[in-house]
Structure formats: structure tokens, C-alpha cells
Design a protein around this motif. Sequence first.
Motif, mmCIF file in Angstrom:
data_model
loop_
_atom_site.group_PDB
_atom_site.id
_atom_site.type_symbol
_atom_site.label_atom_id
_atom_site.label_comp_id
_atom_site.label_asym_id
_atom_site.label_seq_id
_atom_site.Cartn_x
_atom_site.Cartn_y
_atom_site.Cartn_z
ATOM 1 N N UNK A 1 0.801 -1.224 0.000
ATOM 2 C CA UNK A 1 0.000 0.000 0.000
ATOM 3 C C UNK A 1 0.835 1.276 0.000
ATOM 4 N N UNK A 2 2.155 1.141 0.091
ATOM 5 C CA UNK A 2 3.039 2.302 0.075
ATOM 6 C C UNK A 2 4.374 1.897 -0.518
ATOM 7 N N UNK A 3 5.160 2.884 -0.928
ATOM 8 C CA UNK A 3 6.423 2.581 -1.594
ATOM 9 C C UNK A 3 7.402 1.835 -0.695
ATOM 10 N N UNK A 4 7.441 2.177 0.587
ATOM 11 C CA UNK A 4 8.386 1.532 1.500
ATOM 12 C C UNK A 4 8.055 0.047 1.665
ATOM 13 N N UNK A 5 6.791 -0.252 1.931
ATOM 14 C CA UNK A 5 6.383 -1.647 2.099
ATOM 15 C C UNK A 5 6.460 -2.394 0.775
ATOM 16 N N UNK A 6 6.081 -1.729 -0.316
ATOM 17 C CA UNK A 6 6.160 -2.363 -1.643
ATOM 18 C C UNK A 6 7.588 -2.810 -1.940
ATOM 19 N N UNK A 7 8.552 -1.931 -1.678
ATOM 20 C CA UNK A 7 9.946 -2.279 -1.915
ATOM 21 C C UNK A 7 10.410 -3.415 -1.036
ATOM 22 N N UNK A 8 9.967 -3.407 0.223
ATOM 23 C CA UNK A 8 10.347 -4.481 1.147
ATOM 24 C C UNK A 8 9.749 -5.811 0.706
ATOM 25 N N UNK A 9 8.492 -5.789 0.274
ATOM 26 C CA UNK A 9 7.849 -7.017 -0.213
ATOM 27 C C UNK A 9 8.638 -7.595 -1.388
ATOM 28 N N UNK A 10 9.016 -6.752 -2.327
ATOM 29 C CA UNK A 10 9.729 -7.240 -3.516
ATOM 30 C C UNK A 10 11.039 -7.923 -3.137
ATOM 31 N N UNK A 11 11.778 -7.330 -2.212
ATOM 32 C CA UNK A 11 13.050 -7.922 -1.776
ATOM 33 C C UNK A 11 12.807 -9.248 -1.052
ATOM 34 N N UNK A 12 11.814 -9.286 -0.172
ATOM 35 C CA UNK A 12 11.567 -10.480 0.629
ATOM 36 C C UNK A 12 10.966 -11.615 -0.194
ATOM 37 N N UNK A 13 10.179 -11.298 -1.206
ATOM 38 C CA UNK A 13 9.684 -12.333 -2.119
ATOM 39 C C UNK A 13 10.845 -12.917 -2.911
ATOM 40 N N UNK A 14 11.738 -12.041 -3.360
ATOM 41 C CA UNK A 14 12.901 -12.481 -4.138
ATOM 42 C C UNK A 14 13.802 -13.402 -3.311
ATOM 43 N N UNK A 15 13.825 -13.191 -1.996
ATOM 44 C CA UNK A 15 14.651 -14.001 -1.110
ATOM 45 C C UNK A 15 13.887 -15.193 -0.528
ATOM 46 N N UNK A 16 12.693 -15.440 -1.025
ATOM 47 C CA UNK A 16 11.853 -16.553 -0.554
ATOM 48 C C UNK A 16 11.504 -16.446 0.929
ATOM 49 N N UNK A 17 11.443 -15.223 1.437
ATOM 50 C CA UNK A 17 11.019 -15.012 2.821
ATOM 51 C C UNK A 17 9.517 -14.779 2.878
ATOM 52 N N UNK A 18 8.988 -14.070 1.873
ATOM 53 C CA UNK A 18 7.549 -13.827 1.777
ATOM 54 C C UNK A 18 6.956 -14.566 0.589
ATOM 55 N N UNK A 19 5.651 -14.859 0.683
ATOM 56 C CA UNK A 19 4.896 -15.416 -0.444
ATOM 57 C C UNK A 19 3.514 -14.769 -0.450
ATOM 58 N N UNK A 20 2.871 -14.791 -1.597
ATOM 59 C CA UNK A 20 1.492 -14.302 -1.669
ATOM 60 C C UNK A 20 0.592 -15.305 -0.964
ATOM 61 N N UNK A 21 -0.124 -14.846 0.024
ATOM 62 C CA UNK A 21 -1.000 -15.723 0.828
ATOM 63 C C UNK A 21 -2.395 -15.796 0.215
ATOM 64 N N UNK A 22 -2.949 -14.647 -0.111
ATOM 65 C CA UNK A 22 -4.274 -14.595 -0.713
ATOM 66 C C UNK A 22 -4.413 -13.285 -1.483
ATOM 67 N N UNK A 23 -5.264 -13.301 -2.503
ATOM 68 C CA UNK A 23 -5.499 -12.069 -3.263
ATOM 69 C C UNK A 23 -6.856 -11.446 -2.935
ATOM 70 N N UNK A 24 -7.494 -11.955 -1.884
ATOM 71 C CA UNK A 24 -8.746 -11.346 -1.423
ATOM 72 C C UNK A 24 -8.956 -11.677 0.052
ATOM 73 N N UNK A 25 -9.638 -10.802 0.750
ATOM 74 C CA UNK A 25 -9.984 -11.044 2.146
ATOM 75 C C UNK A 25 -11.489 -10.889 2.304
ATOM 76 N N UNK A 26 -12.026 -11.625 3.257
ATOM 77 C CA UNK A 26 -13.450 -11.505 3.530
ATOM 78 C C UNK A 26 -13.735 -10.293 4.392
ATOM 79 N N UNK A 27 -14.914 -9.748 4.231
ATOM 80 C CA UNK A 27 -15.359 -8.649 5.085
ATOM 81 C C UNK A 27 -16.785 -8.955 5.518
ATOM 82 N N UNK A 28 -16.977 -9.056 6.828
ATOM 83 C CA UNK A 28 -18.278 -9.433 7.374
ATOM 84 C C UNK A 28 -19.012 -8.169 7.798
#
Length: 356
Positions: free
Chosen positions: A60-87
Motif C-alpha cells: 500500500x506504500x512505496x516503502x512496504x512495496x519495496x520491502x515485499x519485492x526484496x523479501x519475495x525475491x529471497x523466498x522469505x515472503x509469499x502471496x498468501x491470498x489475493x482477497x480477504x473476507x469482510x463481514x
Amino acid sequence: MFDVAVIGAGMAGLSCAQRLRQAGYSVAVVEKSRGAGGRVATRRLQGTRADHGARYLEPQGDAVQGLIEVLVDRDILKLWTDSVGEFRQGEMFSIPSSCYVAPAGMNAIGKYLAEGVEIWFGRRVQAISTTTDNQIWHLSLEVTDDNLQTPQELIAKAVVVAIPAPQALMFLNSEIGLKSDFLDKLRSVEYEPCFTVMAGYPAAKQQDLSNLNPPWKAVSFPDNSDLAWVGLDSSKRLDPQQPVFVVHSSANFAERYLEAADLETVGHELLARTSEYLMPWLKQPEWLQVHRWRYAFCRNPLPVSCLAAEGTLPLVCAGDLCGEGQIEGALRSGLAAANWVNSQLQDLPLDSSLNW
């Protein structure tokens, strides 16, 4: 003797320490707990892990976006879901949202940001003062674990305070030369509490989860008086042995029970409320643990990137008490604090990008 002492190994403290270390400053981070990451936290329990702090990262922001890209590249993060429920109003809605998680636990993010940084774990700042010639900061530290090897005092030319404002005010006061305007701004910052319940269920219940319609891994409750969020935490793991849920209370619920001595009873009540909206068996876990977050979310952050003290030795506050956006704001605030400290010390060439 260090150039900079950073108090708190959360996202702000780590981003600040890492940036200053990379520029060539000697930096020591003081952290009261046993691990890095702050509220981006994971607990080991019952042969598994559960994320009882930050749920996931969203770009949602440039700082987190950049961190996500680095951590995905290092196999530390993965995409968990592309949608969340809202009750809402008795119905479940699906909201598009790219949520990234760490299969090893969200505290893997803190471990990554802490690489190469000297961190003194198990140390809480009791008092801060200046030397008699007013040239250096002196930190007195309380031991919070059985680590007796790390010193109980630290001296530094500059101090970065990267913890919630109420905790900082336990040792920041006018006696060390801080002005009333600075202290009043810190006192004005308010936080919302949260209870997190981690609960495990029989493996046979996995079949019920396979039949969910619509399927979901996380559900938010934007207008519920007791619940804020529910996540199937075991779906983050590579080889889950049983369903594990993490439930976050609303601030309203947490304020009602904030001083409760029996956290297990609080946890069961929150699970009972959850079972009313999702699956009835959620109120009957095989095991549960409860964590009380006194300062879960900053309610009214200051409209500055970091809060620098005037008229004293270099001291600056950083974290989600400054700026907007919890993790995004904390990361940016830590980097802003690093820039400010650098301007007060040697003014070395400092990387001003959001690269991690």
C-alpha cells in the motif's frame, strides 16, 4: 561507546539502525524482548508458529512495496491470498487485497531487517541522562531475561527512541533537558489496545474449511463491537498439522478487559463471539494462547515524519506515532530519523532511497 543508540527493535528502529549502520556509524539497538520485529511478531507454540502481531504485508506504500519485492525475491515472503473476507450486516463480502506472509512466521521480516545490526536483547531502558560535561547520552538498562553477558549501561552521541510514546515517557522528561512542547506532543499520542487469541483445532476440522463457500483465509469485521479480524493462520505454513486460527479483538473489547488477570477466560469469550459469525466449533479449541497488546495501533499519529528534540543532545522519536500507515509509516519514520541523526553528527553520504 556508540555513535547512535536505538531504543526498540521494531520496524522503525530496525530501518533507522540499518540505514545508519550502512553509512558507517556504530549503532547499538536496545530491545526489551528476545527477538526483533516489534509488533511484527510470531510465537512458537504447540509445535507450530502463529503470527500474533502484524497479519500480513500489503503493497500500500512505496516503502512496504519495496520491502515485499526484496523479501519475495529471497523466498522469505509469499502471496498468501489475493482477497480477504469482510463481514458486514450479517453477510460475507470478498474484497480484493494482495496479502503477503512469511511461512516461517512474520518475525522473519524483523530478522531480515536486523541482519548485521548489533542488538542488545533482554534490555529495557530504565533511565537516560547526559554526562557531567553534557557531551554524551548515558542509558541505564534493566535486565529482562537471563542474559547477563550484555552490559547494563550504554553510552552514545545520539539516541533514537522507536517505541510507543507511553513507554518512551517513562524515561523521557524535563530533567534531561527536554522541552515541554516536545513532551506535550508525546503525551498527546494515543493508542488502541488489542487482544490476540491463537487457537488450535482438531485436524479433522480441516474438511469443514475445505467446504467454505465462499472460501476465505482472513475475515475483517469493520463494524463489530468485539471482533476486528480472524485469520486461518495455519494456511500460511508449508506443512500445517492442524487448523490454527488467530483472532484480533476490537479496541472496544480490549479496553473492557485490558487489566484482566485471567487471559484464558478473555480468549474463550472472544472465540465464542467469533463462533457466532463463522463456524460454531471455533468456541471449542484444543488449545489457546492469548496476547495482550496495550499499544497495538496508534490512534492519532503526529503530522511529522519523526519528532526531534531541540535544545539538547541529539534525540529523536520515530515509529508509527509519526506519519500515516502502520508499517509503512514506521519504516518511513525510521528512515527520516536516520537522516536527522546523520545531519546532527557527521553528515555522511546516506542512502535516501527506499531500497532494502
